[in-house]
Design an enzyme around this catalytic site. Structure first.
Site, mmCIF file in Angstrom:
data_model
loop_
_atom_site.group_PDB
_atom_site.id
_atom_site.type_symbol
_atom_site.label_atom_id
_atom_site.label_comp_id
_atom_site.label_asym_id
_atom_site.label_seq_id
_atom_site.Cartn_x
_atom_site.Cartn_y
_atom_site.Cartn_z
ATOM 1 N N ALA A 114 0.956 -1.352 -0.115
ATOM 2 C CA ALA A 114 -0.027 -0.055 -0.130
ATOM 3 C C ALA A 114 0.846 1.409 0.128
ATOM 4 C CB ALA A 114 -0.751 0.046 1.133
ATOM 5 N N CYS A 115 0.587 2.437 -0.933
ATOM 6 C CA CYS A 115 1.138 3.365 -0.913
ATOM 7 C C CYS A 115 0.507 4.696 -0.959
ATOM 8 C CB CYS A 115 2.070 3.573 -2.289
ATOM 9 S SG CYS A 115 1.184 3.832 -3.747
ATOM 10 N N PRO A 116 0.793 5.919 -0.533
ATOM 11 C CA PRO A 116 -0.044 6.746 -0.391
ATOM 12 C C PRO A 116 -1.145 7.097 -1.708
ATOM 13 C CG PRO A 116 2.052 7.593 0.197
ATOM 14 C CD PRO A 116 2.316 6.070 -0.413
#
Length: 562
Positions: A114-116
């Site tokens: 998961a990334c921003p």
């Protein structure tokens, strides 16, 4: 008698909480006490299978069935006291909490990424993890948590069979379903660029994950120099704010297509421009700072912090404190609620009041009063001064700021410096300043497009695989995914980054120097029709990308003969 309750079965948070509550109430009626730590207990009641915990050594243990515990708590307690046996932990697993066993050749790996933004790093790191694991002959399943939700979801059966849980996340994610499994946590960037190194560390450093130690893990992360802690909290806020900014910005831009002031007249096009402006500017943009602050607080203090952060963020919005006020509100709300949660200790029978009454009430009152009387007035003044300077800055200042923002976007291709520039541009959209966002997006498109150009100009300096990567990089660049250049960064970091910074700085300077505005924080080629000067904007991107491509094509060394 002192009783400790533990859960070793995959239950939802709500069900586990309710079962523990009814058992605690039944124990109190019988004159017993439910304690929070296993070492304080005389009797351990486990819901599900036998736990593997050295802290239970020598204690009396009873395995309770979930349905019986919920429907007949009094009978379950009496049966536990009568039939509990002394807990014995197998010798070969005595150190499981500190050193999980990874000796089996065929490993079962489950991973979460998961990334921003929930786009590039999320899926690229997932691909890197899956490819590396398959090369090692392991069974692997990677769950991606992107902007469209979770994909390739890890099932309870996958969790039960897993030897290692590998978490590559730059934002706060729910890990409750992995309780009791060996877990290693890292960033998406490291998982993508240094996959082998991170798995080697994972097998050495993985620890059993429990809900009880989650706060300790977070505190440990925040005390290190890793890209976690404060960065993770802010990026969690950015991740949840982005859909509002994208939707709101594009709706406002569509409203402007009728005429720049069409939204002021409800008679134009049946009131459609005004309706679009009400949705985009009146609703989406009005909520974005509150959502940002709410999820920053959520990342710090979990669900009890969400409401307080939302309230603090909305106070910042209505006061005109902008993104700076939102950052302060989110951090303040998170840490205030976290402190209150630790400081306020209640008996088990009243503990359910904390998350739904005590923490929201006290947290909202404290944060709200601080925001109104102490934070909002000076921050509003600072934001007003910043907006005034950005709107009235001269040509030289615009060129300089555009160059700085452009260079920052190309330093680490989706890393903290890149995200700092991106957050700056995105946050100013809420204050009605759209030129920095255009410069940021133009510069962010330069590195991958520039690498594609380099592979065309100096074909003999690239392998066949690199030339193929250049084609993919071009498409990613058009979509404003800077990470498309990462394969080239990994192979030749200094030359690629230097050439990208030069091209990105030029593209950013041209965009901001021409006062080109953009209200959508993502989309690349697909949102160029919504910029104020589309042709000049395309020219800025093309000049920056061509400069990067030419520089790298010249400075890249020739392929060595093998």
């Amino acid at each position: 008698m002192k009783i400790f309750l533990t859960n070793t079965q995959q239950l939802g948070n709500a069900k586990a909480f309710l079962i523990k509550q009814v058992l605690a109430a039944a124990a109190k009626q019988q004159g017993d006490e439910v304690v929070a730590e296993a070492n304080q207990a005389d009797l351990i009641i486990a819901l599900g299978s036998t736990p593997n915990n050295s802290a239970l050594q020598g204690k009396k243990l009873f395995l309770a069935e979930v349905e019986n515990a919920f429907n007949a708590p009094e009978a379950t307690l009496k049966q536990a006291q009568a039939e509990a046996v002394e807990y014995q932990q197998a010798e070969n697993k005595s150190a499981v909490q500190n050193a999980p066993d990874f000796s089996n050749q065929t490993k079962n790996i489950v991973a979460v990424t998961a990334c921003p933004t929930g786009v590039a790093h999320t899926f690229m790191s997932a691909e890197a993890i899956a490819e590396y694991a398959k090369k090692q002959g392991w069974n692997v399943k990677v769950e991606t948590r992107g902007q469209v939700g979770s994909s390739n979801i890890i099932s309870p059966e996958d969790v039960a069979n897993a030897d290692l849980v590998f978490i590559a996340a730059d934002i706060d994610v729910d890990l409750s379903k992995f309780e009791g499994k060996p877990m290693y946590r890292t960033s998406t960037g490291l998982a993508l660029k240094k996959t082998a190194q991170e798995f080697e560390k994972a097998f050495k450093e993985a620890k059993i994950y429990t809900g009880a130690n989650a706060a300790k893990v977070q505190a440990s992360e925040e005390s290190t120099g890793e890209r976690k802690g404060l960065y993770k909290h802010l990026m969690t806020g950015v991740s949840h704010m982005l859909p509002l900014v994208v939707a709101g910005g594009l709706l406002i831009a569509i409203s402007f297509m009728f005429d720049i002031e069409a939204f002021k007249d409800p008679n134009i096009a049946g009131g459609l421009p005004k309706a679009l402006m009400d949705i985009g500017g009146g609703a989406a943009f009005h909520l974005m700072i509150a959502v940002f602050a709410g999820y920053v607080a959520f990342s710090i203090a979990d669900r009890p912090g969400l409401a307080v952060g939302l309230i603090g963020g909305m106070l910042a919005t209505t006061a005109g404190a902008g993104i700076l006020g939102g950052i302060i509100a989110g951090l303040l709300a998170g840490y205030v609620v976290k402190f209150l949660n630790q400081a306020i200790q209640l008996p088990a029978s009243l503990s359910s009041l904390k998350p739904i009454l005590i923490l929201p009430l006290l947290g909202s009152a404290i944060v709200g009063l601080v925001m109104i009387y102490l934070i909002n007035p000076p921050v509003k003044g600072l934001m007003d001064a910043l907006v005034e300077w950005l709107n009235t800055m001269g040509q030289s200042n615009a060129l300089l700021l555009g160059a700085v923002l452009g260079a920052m976007m190309c330093v680490d291709m989706g890393g903290p410096v890149n995200k700092a520039a991106y957050t700056f541009g995105t946050g100013l959209i809420a204050s009605g300043v759209y030129t920095p966002m255009a410069a940021v997006m133009a510069a962010g498109m330069v590195p991958p497009i520039g690498m594609a150009i380099a592979t065309l100009l100096a074909r003999k300096k690239f392998t066949a695989n690199q030339r193929d990567a250049g084609k993919a990089s071009f498409v990613l660049g058009l979509c404003f995914i800077s990470e498309g250049a990462l394969p080239f960064v990994a192979a030749d970091p200094v030359r690629v980054i230097v050439s990208s910074i030069i091209g990105g700085a030029v593209a950013g300077a041209i965009s901001l120097g021409l006062s080109i505005g953009l209200q959508a924080p993502h989309g690349g080629l697909f949102v160029i029709p919504f910029v104020t000067q589309p042709l000049m904007y395309l020219a800025a991107i093309a000049i920056g990308a061509a400069l990067t491509g030419v520089i790298y094509a010249v400075i890249k060394p020739k392929l060595t003969e093998k």
